[in-house]
Design a protein around this motif. Sequence first.
Motif, PDB file in Angstrom:
ATOM      1  N   ILE A  54      -0.024  -5.321 -50.285  1.00 41.97           N
ATOM      2  CA  ILE A  54      -0.956  -5.623 -51.276  1.00 41.97           C
ATOM      3  C   ILE A  54      -1.959  -6.434 -50.551  1.00 41.97           C
ATOM      4  CG2 ILE A  54      -0.852  -7.586 -53.158  1.00 41.97           C
ATOM      5  CD1 ILE A  54       1.910  -6.553 -53.769  1.00 41.97           C
ATOM      6  N   SER A  55      -1.527  -7.331 -49.309  1.00 40.18           N
ATOM      7  CA  SER A  55      -2.708  -7.793 -48.793  1.00 40.18           C
ATOM      8  C   SER A  55      -3.763  -7.093 -48.004  1.00 40.18           C
ATOM      9  CB  SER A  55      -1.885  -8.706 -47.646  1.00 40.18           C
ATOM     10  OG  SER A  55      -1.161  -9.959 -48.284  1.00 40.18           O
ATOM     11  N   LYS A  56      -3.043  -5.704 -47.562  1.00 42.40           N
ATOM     12  CA  LYS A  56      -4.082  -5.042 -46.999  1.00 42.40           C
ATOM     13  C   LYS A  56      -5.077  -4.499 -48.033  1.00 42.40           C
ATOM     14  CE  LYS A  56      -4.141  -0.639 -44.638  1.00 42.40           C
ATOM     15  NZ  LYS A  56      -3.129   0.534 -43.973  1.00 42.40           N
ATOM     16  N   VAL A  57      -4.731  -4.050 -49.384  1.00 37.90           N
ATOM     17  CA  VAL A  57      -5.459  -3.548 -50.295  1.00 37.90           C
ATOM     18  C   VAL A  57      -6.515  -4.847 -50.718  1.00 37.90           C
ATOM     19  CG1 VAL A  57      -5.556  -3.110 -52.693  1.00 37.90           C
ATOM     20  CG2 VAL A  57      -3.711  -2.245 -51.481  1.00 37.90           C
ATOM     21  N   TYR A  58      -6.036  -5.987 -50.727  1.00 37.01           N
ATOM     22  CA  TYR A  58      -7.035  -6.967 -50.799  1.00 37.01           C
ATOM     23  C   TYR A  58      -8.130  -7.142 -49.920  1.00 37.01           C
ATOM     24  CZ  TYR A  58      -8.771 -11.901 -51.647  1.00 37.01           C
ATOM     25  OH  TYR A  58      -9.514 -12.706 -52.100  1.00 37.01           O
ATOM     26  N   ARG A  59      -7.682  -6.915 -48.556  1.00 35.99           N
ATOM     27  CA  ARG A  59      -8.550  -7.143 -47.454  1.00 35.99           C
ATOM     28  C   ARG A  59      -9.683  -5.856 -47.546  1.00 35.99           C
ATOM     29  NH1 ARG A  59      -4.186  -8.840 -44.765  1.00 35.99           N
ATOM     30  NH2 ARG A  59      -3.626  -6.621 -43.949  1.00 35.99           N
ATOM     31  N   LEU A  60      -9.300  -4.725 -48.002  1.00 34.69           N
ATOM     32  CA  LEU A  60     -10.020  -3.536 -48.033  1.00 34.69           C
ATOM     33  C   LEU A  60     -11.100  -3.783 -49.118  1.00 34.69           C
ATOM     34  CD1 LEU A  60      -7.526  -0.912 -47.074  1.00 34.69           C
ATOM     35  CD2 LEU A  60      -9.525  -1.703 -45.638  1.00 34.69           C
ATOM     36  N   LYS A  61     -10.629  -4.095 -50.304  1.00 35.84           N
ATOM     37  CA  LYS A  61     -11.569  -4.106 -51.479  1.00 35.84           C
ATOM     38  C   LYS A  61     -12.073  -5.270 -51.633  1.00 35.84           C
ATOM     39  CE  LYS A  61     -10.381   0.009 -52.821  1.00 35.84           C
ATOM     40  NZ  LYS A  61     -11.461   1.214 -52.859  1.00 35.84           N
ATOM     41  N   GLY A  62     -11.671  -6.376 -51.146  1.00 33.39           N
ATOM     42  CA  GLY A  62     -12.020  -7.955 -51.425  1.00 33.39           C
ATOM     43  C   GLY A  62     -11.717  -8.381 -52.648  1.00 33.39           C
ATOM     44  N   GLU A  63     -10.674  -7.785 -53.378  1.00 35.85           N
ATOM     45  CA  GLU A  63      -9.968  -8.213 -54.433  1.00 35.85           C
ATOM     46  C   GLU A  63      -8.822  -7.650 -54.803  1.00 35.85           C
ATOM     47  OE1 GLU A  63     -12.262  -7.395 -57.998  1.00 35.85           O
ATOM     48  OE2 GLU A  63     -12.643  -5.159 -57.354  1.00 35.85           O
ATOM     49  N   LEU A  64      -8.022  -8.087 -55.701  1.00 34.76           N
ATOM     50  CA  LEU A  64      -6.657  -7.247 -56.191  1.00 34.76           C
ATOM     51  C   LEU A  64      -7.049  -5.954 -57.314  1.00 34.76           C
ATOM     52  CD1 LEU A  64      -4.358 -10.156 -56.507  1.00 34.76           C
ATOM     53  CD2 LEU A  64      -4.542  -8.853 -54.822  1.00 34.76           C
ATOM     54  N   ASP A  65      -7.430  -4.994 -56.560  1.00 31.87           N
ATOM     55  CA  ASP A  65      -7.782  -3.754 -57.444  1.00 31.87           C
ATOM     56  C   ASP A  65      -6.815  -3.113 -58.066  1.00 31.87           C
ATOM     57  OD1 ASP A  65     -10.172  -2.034 -58.053  1.00 31.87           O
ATOM     58  OD2 ASP A  65      -8.676  -0.777 -57.154  1.00 31.87           O
ATOM     59  N   SER A  66      -6.589  -3.038 -59.103  1.00 33.28           N
ATOM     60  CA  SER A  66      -5.425  -2.561 -59.908  1.00 33.28           C
ATOM     61  C   SER A  66      -5.021  -0.888 -59.398  1.00 33.28           C
ATOM     62  CB  SER A  66      -5.644  -2.488 -61.447  1.00 33.28           C
ATOM     63  OG  SER A  66      -6.564  -1.907 -61.941  1.00 33.28           O
ATOM     64  N   LYS A  67      -6.227  -0.135 -59.371  1.00 31.57           N
ATOM     65  CA  LYS A  67      -6.138   1.371 -59.055  1.00 31.57           C
ATOM     66  C   LYS A  67      -5.592   1.406 -57.553  1.00 31.57           C
ATOM     67  CE  LYS A  67      -9.470   3.204 -62.321  1.00 31.57           C
ATOM     68  NZ  LYS A  67     -10.552   3.840 -62.699  1.00 31.57           N
ATOM     69  N   ALA A  68      -6.395   0.695 -56.755  1.00 32.47           N
ATOM     70  CA  ALA A  68      -6.003   0.710 -55.276  1.00 32.47           C
ATOM     71  C   ALA A  68      -4.622   0.115 -55.040  1.00 32.47           C
ATOM     72  CB  ALA A  68      -6.860  -0.139 -54.726  1.00 32.47           C
ATOM     73  N   LEU A  69      -4.177  -0.789 -55.799  1.00 32.34           N
ATOM     74  CA  LEU A  69      -2.762  -1.335 -55.725  1.00 32.34           C
ATOM     75  C   LEU A  69      -1.767  -0.345 -56.276  1.00 32.34           C
ATOM     76  CD1 LEU A  69      -3.493  -5.035 -56.899  1.00 32.34           C
ATOM     77  CD2 LEU A  69      -2.791  -4.325 -54.574  1.00 32.34           C
ATOM     78  N   GLU A  70      -2.111   0.320 -57.332  1.00 32.28           N
ATOM     79  CA  GLU A  70      -1.143   1.462 -57.756  1.00 32.28           C
ATOM     80  C   GLU A  70      -1.065   2.605 -57.020  1.00 32.28           C
ATOM     81  OE1 GLU A  70      -0.413   4.251 -61.870  1.00 32.28           O
ATOM     82  OE2 GLU A  70      -2.515   2.737 -61.689  1.00 32.28           O
TER      83      GLU A  70
END
Length: 462
Positions: A54-70
């Motif tokens: 989840i932290s990796k997705v945040y760093r890549l997207k700059g936010e908690l993107d629901s689609k990327a997290l899913e």
Amino acid sequence: MTSIFRKVYIGHLAASVSVLAVMSLIFLFAIRSSISHWNRDENTEIEKMLLPRISKVYRLKGELDSKALESSLLPYMTDSMYVYIFDLNKRPVLLMYKGRRVTTDAVEAQVGNISTFLSLNTPAQIKDNSRIVGYLSVNSADFLTYRANRQFISSMRNAILAGAITAIVIALAISAFISSVFSKQTSSLVDEITALGNGSRSVSFTHLDTTEFDRIATSEEKLQDQLLKEESLRRQWMQDVSHDLRTPVTAVKVQLEAMDDGILPATEERLSSLLGELHHIEKLVNNLHDLSKYESPEMKITPVTIYPQAFITDTKERFELLASQKNIAFSCTSTFSEPFTADEFLLQRCVSNIVQNAIQYTAGGGSIRVTMTCGDPGSTTHQTITIEVENTGELSREDLAHVFDRLYRGDKSRTNGGSGLGLSIAKAIMTLHAGTITVSNKDGMVCFAITFPFRRTAEPQT
């Protein structure tokens, strides 16, 4: 009335079942506690696995993107796991259950209000380095969701049940065995005691391998010996009383009948002899009455203040003339002057009976000494008063053993005029004073010693 078998049996069984129940509860609690720990550890492991992704997705997207997290979390989802991701304000970002996304309404329908759910289930923090960027709440399947785990718990429950049944059966068997042993031992003692109570005096008491029962058997043996002794003494006493009464009564009767028939003249000398016999009968009857009264549990003494010197002087005045008539040296002394309390009449009678006995059995030229002593009447510790009556002579071993028995006299011919009750009365009086009386041979003298507690003030009888 419940038998000892039933009581012991129920007691053993109740104790065994209670222990078994407690152990079973402890075991079940341990299983539940282990399952709870397993669930917590499982959730912790899932959190450790998902948080880095989840932290990796945040760093890549700059936010908690629901689609990327899913997309990132889907490979780790199982059919029994939920994952809830929230932003810093704890608003839902991604809600997944059993590998698919679900709505907030669906989640609240299952777990209740989201805010309440989060307050009851503290979510893990999602961090970017040291900065909190969101929250994660996960849960995997319960321990019992897995078939292997269910089989394990089922096996444990069956084992506990089988163990409980086995333990109860064993407890029943052991309780029955122990109860039957106690019941047999008790029945044996009851039969023996019943036989003793029914008059048998040849009961053989069984000693068992139980301390308490052995003590009962030993006590009953002592009781049987005491009963034998008491019954023997009672028979002897009745014989002696009959003899001592029958002889003078017969003598009086025969002479009165002879005088009535004119065979014997009613002379003054003969009438005086008859009066003497009547006095002897009266004395014996009075002594028997007094002994019975003094030995009665209802008998109470009347303590008064006694001055040792006055008491010893009175004793000397009573017997000095009688002793001098028999050419016996008679002396009375007291080694202390502190007043004490006792029943003066009974104490004087006790000492008088012993002195009379000494005068009766001391030959002319002998001596009698009466000595009253006290350890230390000024001391605060418990003290006793001792009155010793010593007379010239020596008693045989048989006389020493029986001198205080009722109607016992060293003179087997019974021609000395005594009743054989004087020393028995003296012993009974000492018992009333919580004291003792003993006799022994010492340096060519027969020594009677009466000992009783020193008391300064009269104590009420209870």
